[in-house]
Design a protein around this motif. Structure first.
Motif, PDB file in Angstrom:
ATOM      1  N   HIS A  59      70.544  63.956  19.362  1.00  9.92           N
ATOM      2  CA  HIS A  59      71.581  63.515  20.832  1.00  9.92           C
ATOM      3  C   HIS A  59      72.312  64.676  21.283  1.00  9.92           C
ATOM      4  N   ASP A  60      72.763  65.303  19.828  1.00  9.80           N
ATOM      5  CA  ASP A  60      73.856  66.419  19.918  1.00  9.80           C
ATOM      6  C   ASP A  60      73.238  68.067  19.618  1.00  9.80           C
ATOM      7  N   LEU A  61      72.059  67.824  19.715  1.00 11.81           N
ATOM      8  CA  LEU A  61      70.870  69.021  19.530  1.00 11.81           C
ATOM      9  C   LEU A  61      71.620  70.610  19.652  1.00 11.81           C
ATOM     10  N   GLY A  62      71.908  69.738  21.760  1.00 15.48           N
ATOM     11  CA  GLY A  62      72.292  71.255  22.985  1.00 15.48           C
ATOM     12  C   GLY A  62      73.940  72.035  22.172  1.00 15.48           C
ATOM     13  N   LEU A  63      74.088  71.192  21.036  1.00 19.96           N
ATOM     14  CA  LEU A  63      76.007  71.713  20.556  1.00 19.96           C
ATOM     15  C   LEU A  63      75.610  72.383  19.962  1.00 19.96           C
ATOM     16  N   THR A  64      74.614  73.266  18.816  1.00 23.83           N
ATOM     17  CA  THR A  64      74.472  73.829  18.217  1.00 23.83           C
ATOM     18  C   THR A  64      73.888  74.927  17.887  1.00 23.83           C
ATOM     19  N   GLU A  65      74.026  76.296  17.157  1.00 22.89           N
ATOM     20  CA  GLU A  65      73.693  77.749  17.921  1.00 22.89           C
ATOM     21  C   GLU A  65      72.600  77.442  17.700  1.00 22.89           C
ATOM     22  N   LYS A  66      71.089  77.198  17.750  1.00 17.86           N
ATOM     23  CA  LYS A  66      70.319  77.337  18.159  1.00 17.86           C
ATOM     24  C   LYS A  66      69.927  77.441  19.197  1.00 17.86           C
ATOM     25  N   PHE A  67      70.454  75.746  20.144  1.00 20.88           N
ATOM     26  CA  PHE A  67      70.118  75.180  21.511  1.00 20.88           C
ATOM     27  C   PHE A  67      71.514  75.525  22.558  1.00 20.88           C
ATOM     28  N   ARG A  68      72.352  75.780  21.851  1.00 16.95           N
ATOM     29  CA  ARG A  68      73.517  76.148  22.822  1.00 16.95           C
ATOM     30  C   ARG A  68      73.642  76.965  23.774  1.00 16.95           C
ATOM     31  N   SER A  69      72.423  77.795  24.444  1.00 17.13           N
ATOM     32  CA  SER A  69      72.478  79.346  25.064  1.00 17.13           C
ATOM     33  C   SER A  69      71.664  78.941  26.468  1.00 17.13           C
ATOM     34  N   SER A  70      71.419  77.305  26.416  1.00 19.98           N
ATOM     35  CA  SER A  70      70.416  77.374  28.431  1.00 19.98           C
ATOM     36  C   SER A  70      72.082  77.201  29.060  1.00 19.98           C
ATOM     37  N   GLN A  71      71.473  76.669  29.737  1.00 21.99           N
ATOM     38  CA  GLN A  71      72.404  76.826  31.158  1.00 21.99           C
ATOM     39  C   GLN A  71      72.584  75.569  31.988  1.00 21.99           C
ATOM     40  N   GLN A  72      71.937  74.241  30.972  1.00 22.32           N
ATOM     41  CA  GLN A  72      71.316  73.124  31.700  1.00 22.32           C
ATOM     42  C   GLN A  72      72.246  72.329  30.915  1.00 22.32           C
TER      43      GLN A  72
ATOM     44  N   PHE B 166      73.845  69.909  28.170  1.00 19.13           N
ATOM     45  CA  PHE B 166      73.558  70.171  26.557  1.00 19.13           C
ATOM     46  C   PHE B 166      72.674  68.994  26.472  1.00 19.13           C
ATOM     47  N   GLU B 167      73.053  67.558  26.925  1.00 21.04           N
ATOM     48  CA  GLU B 167      72.353  66.187  26.693  1.00 21.04           C
ATOM     49  C   GLU B 167      70.412  66.553  27.462  1.00 21.04           C
ATOM     50  N   LEU B 168      70.611  67.535  27.694  1.00 20.26           N
ATOM     51  CA  LEU B 168      68.880  67.950  27.792  1.00 20.26           C
ATOM     52  C   LEU B 168      68.381  68.662  27.495  1.00 20.26           C
ATOM     53  N   ASP B 169      69.447  69.880  26.340  1.00 21.00           N
ATOM     54  CA  ASP B 169      68.492  70.351  25.257  1.00 21.00           C
ATOM     55  C   ASP B 169      68.164  69.513  24.421  1.00 21.00           C
ATOM     56  N   GLY B 170      68.780  68.437  23.248  1.00 28.09           N
ATOM     57  CA  GLY B 170      68.324  67.777  22.862  1.00 28.09           C
ATOM     58  C   GLY B 170      67.948  66.817  23.237  1.00 28.09           C
TER      59      GLY B 170
END
Length: 216
Positions: free
Chosen positions: A69-82, A84-88
């Motif tokens: 659920h918080d994967l979008g806060l990690t260094e690997k995934f947080r560079s997106s522009q959507q 962060f909930e959608l990243d995870g």
């Protein structure tokens, strides 16, 4: 899906399956202690809520939803522009479908992650969706804290400690969102940037309507 409990923490079974094991290994590898332990607590608090209220939920799906659920806060995934909930949510769905989980079941996990910062709505959805939010609300906001037996809470925190958690999770939110402030419009994360990001101006829904190109 069925999963045989291999262990319990605070009396709450943890799924023991190839799928759960792969999810644990992946998340442990790409998250720090803060996000890993928080995510495991979210599962445990969410599962306990479901068991306490007699909800019929799939522990494996809830486990994956909580872990991702918080994967979008990690260094690997947080560079997106959507958001962060959608990243995870996107990563969890890809993880599940790649392992043969039907799309309708993977969709439940996607919804649970995508909506976990949206108050109230998840609680009217499938248990696998609602319980991710219930776990997050207890661990981050303290909602339901007094309804949890102290011995259960202590066992969970002993297994998955939360040193300086309030400050550290707020910092993780700030770092994960500062480069995409537009994604906080209309959700609770705007409060994070309003507090910690210098120069941030919170979008105003009324002003957006009044400034739209429509003449009336």
């Amino acid at each position: 899906m069925t999963a045989t409990p291999a262990a319990t923490i605070g009396g709450i079974p943890i799924p023991d399956s190839k799928l759960a094991g792969e999810a644990t290994e992946l998340i442990r590898d790409i998250t720090d202690d803060l996000i890993y332990h928080h995510s495991r607590r979210v599962y445990l608090f969410g599962a306990r809520h479901g068991l306490h209220h007699g909800l019929d939920f799939d522990p494996e799906l809830l486990y994956v939803g909580a872990l991702f659920h918080d994967l979008g806060l990690t260094e690997k995934f947080r560079s997106s522009q959507q958001r962060f909930e959608l990243d995870g949510a996107d990563e969890a769905r890809a993880f599940l479908t790649a392992r043969g989980i039907p799309e309708d079941r993977a969709r439940l996990v996607w919804e649970g992650i995508a909506l976990h910062t949206t108050p109230e709505i998840p609680h009217h959805m499938a248990p696998e969706v609602a319980l991710v939010t219930a776990g997050v609300e207890l661990d981050v906001l303290g909602i339901g804290y007094d309804t949890l037996p102290p011995e259960t809470r202590e066992a969970i925190v002993a297994a998955h400690p939360r040193p300086d958690f309030k400050r550290r999770i707020l910092h993780a939110f700030h770092v994960g969102l500062a480069h995409r402030p537009q994604t906080t419009f209309g959700n609770v994360k705007a409060d994070v940037l309003a507090r910690f990001e210098e120069g941030y101006t919170r979008p105003n829904f009324v002003q957006i309507i009044e400034d739209s190109p429509w003449t009336d």
